[in-house]
Design an enzyme around this catalytic site. Structure first.
Site, PDB file in Angstrom:
ATOM      1  N   ASN A 103       0.962  -1.115  -0.153  1.00  0.00           N
ATOM      2  CA  ASN A 103      -0.058  -0.137   0.106  1.00  0.00           C
ATOM      3  C   ASN A 103       0.926   1.275   0.162  1.00  0.00           C
ATOM      4  O   ASN A 103       2.058   1.403   0.735  1.00  0.00           O
ATOM      5  CB  ASN A 103      -0.796   0.144   1.288  1.00  0.00           C
ATOM      6  CG  ASN A 103      -2.080   1.236   1.328  1.00  0.00           C
ATOM      7  OD1 ASN A 103      -2.444   1.785   0.413  1.00  0.00           O
ATOM      8  ND2 ASN A 103      -1.723   1.851   2.525  1.00  0.00           N
ATOM      9  N   HIS A 105       1.014   5.118   1.043  1.00  0.00           N
ATOM     10  CA  HIS A 105       0.412   6.207   2.084  1.00  0.00           C
ATOM     11  C   HIS A 105       1.361   7.196   2.203  1.00  0.00           C
ATOM     12  O   HIS A 105       2.328   7.599   2.222  1.00  0.00           O
ATOM     13  CB  HIS A 105       0.518   5.311   3.414  1.00  0.00           C
ATOM     14  CG  HIS A 105      -0.198   6.085   4.413  1.00  0.00           C
ATOM     15  ND1 HIS A 105      -1.673   6.046   4.418  1.00  0.00           N
ATOM     16  CD2 HIS A 105       0.170   7.144   5.674  1.00  0.00           C
ATOM     17  CE1 HIS A 105      -2.085   7.134   5.215  1.00  0.00           C
ATOM     18  NE2 HIS A 105      -1.133   7.561   5.983  1.00  0.00           N
ATOM     19  N   SER A 132       5.273   6.685   2.235  1.00  0.00           N
ATOM     20  CA  SER A 132       5.704   5.447   2.676  1.00  0.00           C
ATOM     21  C   SER A 132       4.836   4.461   1.905  1.00  0.00           C
ATOM     22  O   SER A 132       3.877   4.582   1.321  1.00  0.00           O
ATOM     23  CB  SER A 132       5.225   4.975   4.044  1.00  0.00           C
ATOM     24  OG  SER A 132       5.773   5.994   5.049  1.00  0.00           O
TER      25      SER A 132
HETATM   26  C1  GAR Z   1      -2.606   9.207  -2.974  1.00  0.00           C
HETATM   27  O1  GAR Z   1      -2.064  10.402  -2.263  1.00  0.00           O
HETATM   28  C2  GAR Z   1      -2.371   8.044  -2.059  1.00  0.00           C
HETATM   29  O2  GAR Z   1      -1.275   8.068  -1.086  1.00  0.00           O
HETATM   30  C3  GAR Z   1      -3.444   7.891  -1.160  1.00  0.00           C
HETATM   31  O3  GAR Z   1      -4.771   8.311  -1.878  1.00  0.00           O
HETATM   32  C4  GAR Z   1      -4.162   9.186  -2.925  1.00  0.00           C
HETATM   33  C5  GAR Z   1      -4.608   8.553  -4.218  1.00  0.00           C
HETATM   34  O4  GAR Z   1      -4.136   9.404  -5.280  1.00  0.00           O
HETATM   35  N1  GAR Z   1      -3.876   6.898  -0.022  1.00  0.00           N
HETATM   36  C6  GAR Z   1      -4.103   6.906   0.990  1.00  0.00           C
HETATM   37  O5  GAR Z   1      -4.380   7.765   1.716  1.00  0.00           O
HETATM   38  C7  GAR Z   1      -4.227   5.559   1.527  1.00  0.00           C
HETATM   39  N2  GAR Z   1      -4.627   5.513   2.998  1.00  0.00           N
HETATM   40  P1  GAR Z   1      -4.512   8.795  -6.905  1.00  0.00           P
HETATM   41  O6  GAR Z   1      -5.913   8.394  -6.896  1.00  0.00           O
HETATM   42  O7  GAR Z   1      -4.362  10.141  -7.866  1.00  0.00           O
HETATM   43  O8  GAR Z   1      -3.585   7.786  -7.032  1.00  0.00           O
END
Ligand code: GAR
Length: 183
Positions: A103, A105, A132
């Site tokens: 995942n 994060h 991370s």
């Molecule tokens: C990203 O910033 C990712 O790190 C976060 O969601 C966003 C997705 O962006 N994920 C989390 O917070 C998971 N807990 P994207 O759809 O443009 O890739």
């Protein structure tokens, strides 16, 4: 060539980056699976020639029932690795015990686990922040960290600039980590 499955929920900017950088070069992206029928990432992945599957979590009566359907869909592709790239569902052991997954994060774990991690890191005022990639375990954002990258914010940093810095690191770090794990 090794195979991966990508799970996503929204914009899919990390999904797009993974497809562009890895698909048919370093591995095959067998499928992109989303829980959100409205996710803008759906059209983006399809335009890049990747199959998309929608498993709408609102149609299931429990987290476990959704996770069981997700596991069946993932296992159908027998991937070497499953990558959560902006997948915004809390997963139960029905998933975490049966799928080998990583995942992404947007914080320096173990700091700022859970939702709104970018905003909470920004509001914390901490100078050194980052991104991370970790193994998915039964604990939300709590599995072993595989890779982290940090940056130092400037004194006048805005939330917008801070978010851009996080996004740029995410795009690079996730693709690099997947490549390394598949080698
Ligand atoms: C990203 O910033 C990712 O790190 C976060 O969601 C966003 C997705 O962006 N994920 C989390 O917070 C998971 N807990 P994207 O759809 O443009 O890739």
């Amino acid at each position: 060539m090794k195979r991966i499955v990508i799970l996503f929920s929204g914009e899919g900017s990390n999904l797009v980056r993974l497809i562009e950088e890895l698909h048919l070069k370093h591995c095959v992206v067998e499928s992109a699976i989303t829980n959100n029928p409205q996710a803008p990432g759906i059209a983006k992945a399809q335009a890049l020639g990747v199959r998309v599957e929608v498993i709408d979590h609102t149609l299931f009566e429990s987290r476990e029932a959704f996770d069981a359907a997700l596991v069946r869909a993932v296992h159908a592709h027998a991937p070497d690795l499953t990558v959560l790239a902006g997948f915004m569902r809390i997963l139960t052991p029905v998933f975490t015990l049966h799928v080998k997954a990583i995942n992404l994060h947007p914080s320096l774990l173990p700091k700022f686990k859970g939702a709104r991690a970018i905003e909470r890191s920004f509001e914390s005022g901490e100078r050194v922040c980052g991104v991370s990639v970790h193994w998915v375990s039964h604990e939300l954002d709590g599995g072993e960290v595989i890779a982290q990258e940090t940056f130092e914010r400037s004194a006048q940093e805005t939330l917008e600039g801070f978010t851009c810095s996080i996004r740029a690191i995410e795009h690079r770090l996730l693709a690099q980590t997947v490549k390394t794990l598949l080698q």
